[in-house]
Design a protein around this motif. Structure first.
Motif, PDB file in Angstrom:
ATOM      1  N   PRO A  14       3.891  -1.724 -12.859  1.00  0.00           N
ATOM      2  CA  PRO A  14       2.455  -1.611 -12.896  1.00  0.00           C
ATOM      3  C   PRO A  14       2.189  -0.865 -13.989  1.00  0.00           C
ATOM      4  CG  PRO A  14       3.256  -0.283 -11.060  1.00  0.00           C
ATOM      5  CD  PRO A  14       4.393  -0.976 -11.619  1.00  0.00           C
ATOM      6  N   GLN A  15       0.789  -0.499 -14.395  1.00  0.00           N
ATOM      7  CA  GLN A  15       0.026  -0.085 -15.555  1.00  0.00           C
ATOM      8  C   GLN A  15      -0.996   0.588 -15.208  1.00  0.00           C
ATOM      9  OE1 GLN A  15      -0.186  -3.232 -18.584  1.00  0.00           O
ATOM     10  NE2 GLN A  15       1.952  -3.066 -18.994  1.00  0.00           N
ATOM     11  N   GLY A  16      -1.203   1.891 -15.986  1.00  0.00           N
ATOM     12  CA  GLY A  16      -2.524   2.413 -15.800  1.00  0.00           C
ATOM     13  C   GLY A  16      -2.629   3.338 -14.487  1.00  0.00           C
ATOM     14  N   SER A  17      -3.793   3.242 -14.044  1.00  0.00           N
ATOM     15  CA  SER A  17      -3.794   4.089 -12.651  1.00  0.00           C
ATOM     16  C   SER A  17      -3.638   3.066 -11.375  1.00  0.00           C
ATOM     17  CB  SER A  17      -5.127   4.601 -12.467  1.00  0.00           C
ATOM     18  OG  SER A  17      -5.316   5.576 -13.367  1.00  0.00           O
ATOM     19  N   ILE A  18      -3.031   3.405 -10.668  1.00  0.00           N
ATOM     20  CA  ILE A  18      -2.727   2.564  -9.154  1.00  0.00           C
ATOM     21  C   ILE A  18      -3.820   3.093  -8.209  1.00  0.00           C
ATOM     22  CG2 ILE A  18      -1.232   1.834  -7.546  1.00  0.00           C
ATOM     23  CD1 ILE A  18       1.278   2.309  -9.155  1.00  0.00           C
ATOM     24  N   ASP A  19      -4.974   2.339  -8.401  1.00  0.00           N
ATOM     25  CA  ASP A  19      -5.933   2.664  -7.258  1.00  0.00           C
ATOM     26  C   ASP A  19      -6.138   1.389  -6.751  1.00  0.00           C
ATOM     27  OD1 ASP A  19      -6.903   0.750  -9.185  1.00  0.00           O
ATOM     28  OD2 ASP A  19      -8.376   2.189 -10.087  1.00  0.00           O
ATOM     29  N   LEU A  20      -7.283   1.008  -5.898  1.00  0.00           N
ATOM     30  CA  LEU A  20      -7.400   0.073  -4.877  1.00  0.00           C
ATOM     31  C   LEU A  20      -7.247  -1.270  -5.789  1.00  0.00           C
ATOM     32  CD1 LEU A  20      -8.085  -0.714  -1.914  1.00  0.00           C
ATOM     33  CD2 LEU A  20     -10.494  -0.934  -2.743  1.00  0.00           C
ATOM     34  N   GLU A  21      -7.617  -1.431  -6.854  1.00  0.00           N
ATOM     35  CA  GLU A  21      -7.578  -2.713  -7.512  1.00  0.00           C
ATOM     36  C   GLU A  21      -6.205  -2.971  -8.023  1.00  0.00           C
ATOM     37  OE1 GLU A  21      -9.258  -4.805 -11.551  1.00  0.00           O
ATOM     38  OE2 GLU A  21     -10.408  -3.193 -10.858  1.00  0.00           O
ATOM     39  N   VAL A  22      -5.379  -2.180  -8.846  1.00  0.00           N
ATOM     40  CA  VAL A  22      -4.170  -2.256  -9.174  1.00  0.00           C
ATOM     41  C   VAL A  22      -3.365  -2.266  -8.036  1.00  0.00           C
ATOM     42  CG1 VAL A  22      -2.375  -1.305 -10.538  1.00  0.00           C
ATOM     43  CG2 VAL A  22      -4.683  -1.213 -11.502  1.00  0.00           C
ATOM     44  N   GLY A  23      -3.463  -1.469  -6.895  1.00  0.00           N
ATOM     45  CA  GLY A  23      -2.776  -1.404  -5.721  1.00  0.00           C
ATOM     46  C   GLY A  23      -2.682  -3.006  -5.088  1.00  0.00           C
ATOM     47  N   ASP A  25      -3.249  -5.668  -6.777  1.00  0.00           N
ATOM     48  CA  ASP A  25      -2.501  -6.516  -7.352  1.00  0.00           C
ATOM     49  C   ASP A  25      -1.119  -6.518  -7.338  1.00  0.00           C
ATOM     50  OD1 ASP A  25      -4.843  -7.719  -8.643  1.00  0.00           O
ATOM     51  OD2 ASP A  25      -4.840  -6.465 -10.361  1.00  0.00           O
ATOM     52  N   LEU A  26      -0.648  -5.177  -7.255  1.00  0.00           N
ATOM     53  CA  LEU A  26       0.916  -4.863  -7.095  1.00  0.00           C
ATOM     54  C   LEU A  26       1.328  -5.542  -5.255  1.00  0.00           C
ATOM     55  CD1 LEU A  26       3.463  -3.766  -7.749  1.00  0.00           C
ATOM     56  CD2 LEU A  26       2.693  -1.454  -6.977  1.00  0.00           C
ATOM     57  N   SER A  27       0.426  -5.248  -4.401  1.00  0.00           N
ATOM     58  CA  SER A  27       0.673  -5.895  -3.223  1.00  0.00           C
ATOM     59  C   SER A  27       1.047  -7.207  -3.303  1.00  0.00           C
ATOM     60  CB  SER A  27      -0.443  -5.523  -2.152  1.00  0.00           C
ATOM     61  OG  SER A  27      -0.310  -4.094  -1.930  1.00  0.00           O
ATOM     62  N   GLU A  28       0.074  -7.865  -3.860  1.00  0.00           N
ATOM     63  CA  GLU A  28       0.156  -9.380  -4.155  1.00  0.00           C
ATOM     64  C   GLU A  28       1.266  -9.811  -4.988  1.00  0.00           C
ATOM     65  OE1 GLU A  28      -3.753 -10.611  -5.814  1.00  0.00           O
ATOM     66  OE2 GLU A  28      -4.833 -10.182  -4.152  1.00  0.00           O
ATOM     67  N   GLN A  29       1.697  -9.016  -5.751  1.00  0.00           N
ATOM     68  CA  GLN A  29       2.900  -9.377  -6.563  1.00  0.00           C
ATOM     69  C   GLN A  29       4.128  -9.212  -5.610  1.00  0.00           C
ATOM     70  OE1 GLN A  29       3.215  -6.937 -10.128  1.00  0.00           O
ATOM     71  NE2 GLN A  29       1.553  -7.868 -11.199  1.00  0.00           N
ATOM     72  N   MET A  30       4.094  -8.312  -5.016  1.00  0.00           N
ATOM     73  CA  MET A  30       5.078  -7.963  -3.897  1.00  0.00           C
ATOM     74  C   MET A  30       5.438  -8.882  -3.062  1.00  0.00           C
ATOM     75  SD  MET A  30       5.191  -3.846  -3.755  1.00  0.00           S
ATOM     76  CE  MET A  30       6.393  -2.734  -4.477  1.00  0.00           C
ATOM     77  N   ALA A  31       4.129  -9.220  -2.280  1.00  0.00           N
ATOM     78  CA  ALA A  31       4.114 -10.459  -1.371  1.00  0.00           C
ATOM     79  C   ALA A  31       4.703 -11.842  -1.780  1.00  0.00           C
ATOM     80  CB  ALA A  31       2.682 -10.598  -0.554  1.00  0.00           C
ATOM     81  N   GLY A  32       4.399 -11.889  -3.045  1.00  0.00           N
ATOM     82  CA  GLY A  32       4.772 -13.216  -3.614  1.00  0.00           C
ATOM     83  C   GLY A  32       6.414 -13.580  -3.869  1.00  0.00           C
ATOM     84  N   VAL A  33       7.252 -12.303  -3.458  1.00  0.00           N
ATOM     85  CA  VAL A  33       8.639 -12.398  -3.571  1.00  0.00           C
ATOM     86  C   VAL A  33       9.245 -12.164  -2.114  1.00  0.00           C
ATOM     87  CG1 VAL A  33      10.653 -11.090  -4.951  1.00  0.00           C
ATOM     88  CG2 VAL A  33       8.528 -11.100  -5.836  1.00  0.00           C
ATOM     89  N   GLU A  47       4.561   3.383 -17.015  1.00  0.00           N
ATOM     90  CA  GLU A  47       3.378   3.286 -17.361  1.00  0.00           C
ATOM     91  C   GLU A  47       2.186   3.547 -16.531  1.00  0.00           C
ATOM     92  OE1 GLU A  47       2.699  -0.366 -19.781  1.00  0.00           O
ATOM     93  OE2 GLU A  47       4.949  -0.321 -20.206  1.00  0.00           O
ATOM     94  N   VAL A  48       2.550   4.268 -15.598  1.00  0.00           N
ATOM     95  CA  VAL A  48       1.290   4.822 -14.662  1.00  0.00           C
ATOM     96  C   VAL A  48       1.129   6.164 -14.631  1.00  0.00           C
ATOM     97  CG1 VAL A  48       0.900   4.848 -12.061  1.00  0.00           C
ATOM     98  CG2 VAL A  48       2.230   2.954 -12.810  1.00  0.00           C
ATOM     99  N   ASP A  49      -0.247   6.635 -14.984  1.00  0.00           N
ATOM    100  CA  ASP A  49      -0.481   8.072 -15.139  1.00  0.00           C
ATOM    101  C   ASP A  49      -1.134   8.415 -13.823  1.00  0.00           C
ATOM    102  OD1 ASP A  49       0.255   8.229 -17.915  1.00  0.00           O
ATOM    103  OD2 ASP A  49      -1.357   7.105 -18.530  1.00  0.00           O
ATOM    104  N   PHE A  50      -1.493   7.586 -13.192  1.00  0.00           N
ATOM    105  CA  PHE A  50      -2.246   8.411 -11.980  1.00  0.00           C
ATOM    106  C   PHE A  50      -2.110   7.304 -10.556  1.00  0.00           C
ATOM    107  CE2 PHE A  50      -6.150   8.650  -9.361  1.00  0.00           C
ATOM    108  CZ  PHE A  50      -6.210   9.858  -8.745  1.00  0.00           C
ATOM    109  N   LEU A  56      -0.714   4.234  -2.608  1.00  0.00           N
ATOM    110  CA  LEU A  56       0.546   4.287  -1.628  1.00  0.00           C
ATOM    111  C   LEU A  56       0.724   3.126  -0.978  1.00  0.00           C
ATOM    112  CD1 LEU A  56      -0.017   8.124  -0.765  1.00  0.00           C
ATOM    113  CD2 LEU A  56       1.614   7.270  -2.366  1.00  0.00           C
ATOM    114  N   VAL A  57      -0.255   2.340  -0.516  1.00  0.00           N
ATOM    115  CA  VAL A  57      -0.170   1.432   0.495  1.00  0.00           C
ATOM    116  C   VAL A  57       0.879   0.262   0.172  1.00  0.00           C
ATOM    117  CG1 VAL A  57      -1.396  -0.396   1.493  1.00  0.00           C
ATOM    118  CG2 VAL A  57      -2.643   1.719   1.327  1.00  0.00           C
ATOM    119  N   PRO A  58       0.622  -0.150  -1.208  1.00  0.00           N
ATOM    120  CA  PRO A  58       1.878  -1.336  -1.783  1.00  0.00           C
ATOM    121  C   PRO A  58       3.181  -0.856  -1.706  1.00  0.00           C
ATOM    122  CG  PRO A  58       0.411  -0.739  -3.506  1.00  0.00           C
ATOM    123  CD  PRO A  58      -0.275   0.047  -2.236  1.00  0.00           C
TER     124      PRO A  58
END
Length: 117
Positions: A14-23, A25-33, A47-50, A56-58
């Motif tokens: 993941p990149q940038g801040s892991i907030d609701l939107e990026v989180g 996206d990460l959840s969807e990526q993980m669910a796809g595997v 590459e995650v600064d915040f 935390l959810v994903p």
């Protein structure tokens, strides 16, 4: 004949801040595997600064999925602001956290040697 099976590594970066939107996206990526036994899931946070609480959810969902399947999930390259969130929520004791990507494999080798001895 000797058969050796290499550990399959699934890498998430993941990149940038892991907030609701990026989180999400990460959840969807993980669910796809589909986690399979003996896989190693690595979440490289270099590459995650915040990360806020929704980030935390994903991570927790991913950890739950891999544990149910006999996999291993490792966090690496965790920067101070993200580590602080993990420490405040006591999740630093739940997740396996290593300094960098290379340390993941040295710890695997050390565990293998310890088991073999």
């Amino acid at each position: 004949m000797t058969l050796t099976q290499e550990r399959q590594v699934i890498l998430f970066k993941p990149q940038g801040s892991i907030d609701l939107e990026v989180g999400t996206d990460l959840s969807e990526q993980m669910a796809g595997v589909t986690p399979l036994p003996e896989q190693l899931w690595v979440i490289d946070l270099a590459e995650v600064d915040f990360m806020d609480s929704s980030g935390l959810v994903p991570l927790v969902q991913g950890l739950k999925a891999v544990r149910q399947s006999g996999c291993r999930l490792v966090l690496c390259n965790v920067k101070a602001p993200v580590r602080l969130i993990l420490e405040l929520t006591k999740l630093d004791s739940v997740f396996e956290i290593v300094n960098n990507y290379e340390d993941i494999f040295s710890s695997v080798n050390e565990k293998s040697l310890a088991t073999a001895a």
